[in-house]
Design a protein around this motif. Structure first.
Motif: not given
Length: 409
Positions: A161-162, A172-177
């Motif tokens: 995760p980003i 903040q944690i970004a990830a592909h659904e």
């Protein structure tokens, strides 16, 4: 039958706060610079007939000492209007909302100030181990849209995760659904929220996105905020204690860690938020408080430094306001405010330390200037007074403590 609707125009600052220089924000002016950008663009001046009727540009002129571009001949507002200064340190979403609801932070949230390698290594090691991750990407200050464009493909390939932050108290944690999984992203954020307690970080935000390297990556409406709970009872707790219903529309519930919130109505996008607010108001009983945050002003336009997009969103919001005003009963109160600024013409992509509007309207309210308020808490105190609640711990009621209406700015 007394009810209240609290509308937060997320990030609509009215100009630099008295201490803005401490934050590097001397000269910031979200509303004023948007109006100036419109006046200089082919599209023409910013047009906000309903917000002008309620006193928004008048409040800005009062705060700045001069009218914004395109607002030189201002009519007398029909409601209560003025502006408020934040007492809490910082320019965060939770501190601004909590102070409005009667809880003024006595010390600032923790921050991750380093722009690169932003997070303590021991924190990332614990997150990777406890969440079962192959690692993380990012570890820096970044704009959310920029970092998924830059690291989205690597994230999908690696399963990492980003993780990123900003000048605010946030991880903040970004990830592909699809590739990572939405529920898995939420689970990772729960782990992060627990690990961050010693660091006193205000929020963990789940930032899901979709798309591909070929088509581009787009953030979705499945964002979720994991905030620290307020350190003391808020306006929402006071409403519940008096037997009134508390309804959160959009992300308000997350900001208060759902404390004092009886019902949460999810909605994404300003039109959906308006629709959900109108539905909630139609169902609300005596003593109810409905609170809604219009987040796109901040997340879609402010942080992305899109002044003309912000202007169009303001005009669309203004066009929906008459329906909300028409839905109010004679004893209802509408209070409109903001939580901080996010000047789309300012360097970087962070919030800006600014004063915020205080607009109040009921079908029977006498037009009045409520002047400069020395705390956002005055807004919540006014709502509490309207709902006939005991006084909150902070704030002076703007409904009973008002200035005489001055000459037109």
């Amino acid at each position: 039958m007394r009810r209240a609707v609290w509308v937060v125009m997320d990030s609509l600052g009215l100009g630099a706060a008295p201490d803005a220089a401490v934050y590097g924000d001397a000269g910031a002016d979200t509303f004023g610079h948007i109006a100036a950008a419109c006046a200089e663009a082919p599209r023409g001046p910013l047009r906000l007939p309903t917000l002008t009727r309620l006193g928004l540009p008048q409040a800005h002129a009062l705060a700045r000492g001069r009218a914004a571009a395109g607002f030189n001949d201002l009519p007398r507002p029909e409601g209560g209007w003025g502006y408020a200064v934040e007492r809490a340190c910082g320019k965060d979403t939770p501190s601004g909302h909590w102070e409005t609801a009667g809880v003024v932070l006595q010390r600032p949230f923790g921050l991750f100030p380093d722009r690169e390698r932003s997070f303590p290594p021991e924190l990332l090691r614990a997150l990777i181990e406890e969440a079962g991750l192959p690692g993380v990407l990012g570890d820096c200050h970044a704009s959310g849209t920029e970092i998924i464009a830059r690291l989205g493909a690597e994230h999908i390939a690696s399963g990492k995760p980003i993780v990123y932050t900003s000048a605010d108290s946030v991880l903040q944690i970004a990830a592909h659904e699809d590739a990572f999984g939405l529920q898995r992203l939420y689970d990772v954020c729960v782990v992060a929220r627990r690990l961050l307690v010693p660091y006193d970080i205000g929020r963990v935000i789940a930032r899901p996105f979709v798309g591909s390297a070929d088509t581009g990556f787009t953030r979705t409406g499945h964002r979720r905020d994991y905030a620290l709970p307020p350190p003391a009872p808020t306006l929402f707790d006071a409403v519940q204690a008096a037997g009134g219903e508390t309804v959160s529309v959009g992300k308000i519930g997350d900001i208060f860690a759902h404390r004092g919130i009886a019902r949460t109505v999810p909605a994404h996008g300003h039109d959906a938020l308006f629709d959900a607010t109108l539905d909630a108001l139609a169902q609300a009983g005596d003593g109810a408080l409905i609170a809604v945050n219009f987040v796109d002003f901040d997340s879609v336009y402010g942080h992305r430094r899109d002044a003309l997009g912000y202007a169009a969103a303001l005009e669309a919001f203004d066009a929906r306001l008459p329906a909300l005003l028409a839905a109010l009963r004679p004893d209802d109160l509408l209070a409109i405010s903001a939580d901080h600024g996010c000047d789309p013409t300012w360097p970087g992509s962070d919030h800006t330390r600014e004063t915020v509007p205080l607009l109040a309207w009921t079908p029977t309210l006498r037009a009045r200037c409520v002047g400069r308020r020395e705390s956002f808490a005055d807004i919540g105190q006014g709502i509490a007074t309207h709902l006939r609640l005991p006084p909150l711990a902070a704030g002076r009621c703007f409904l009973t403590d008002t200035a005489d209406l001055p000459a037109r700015p």
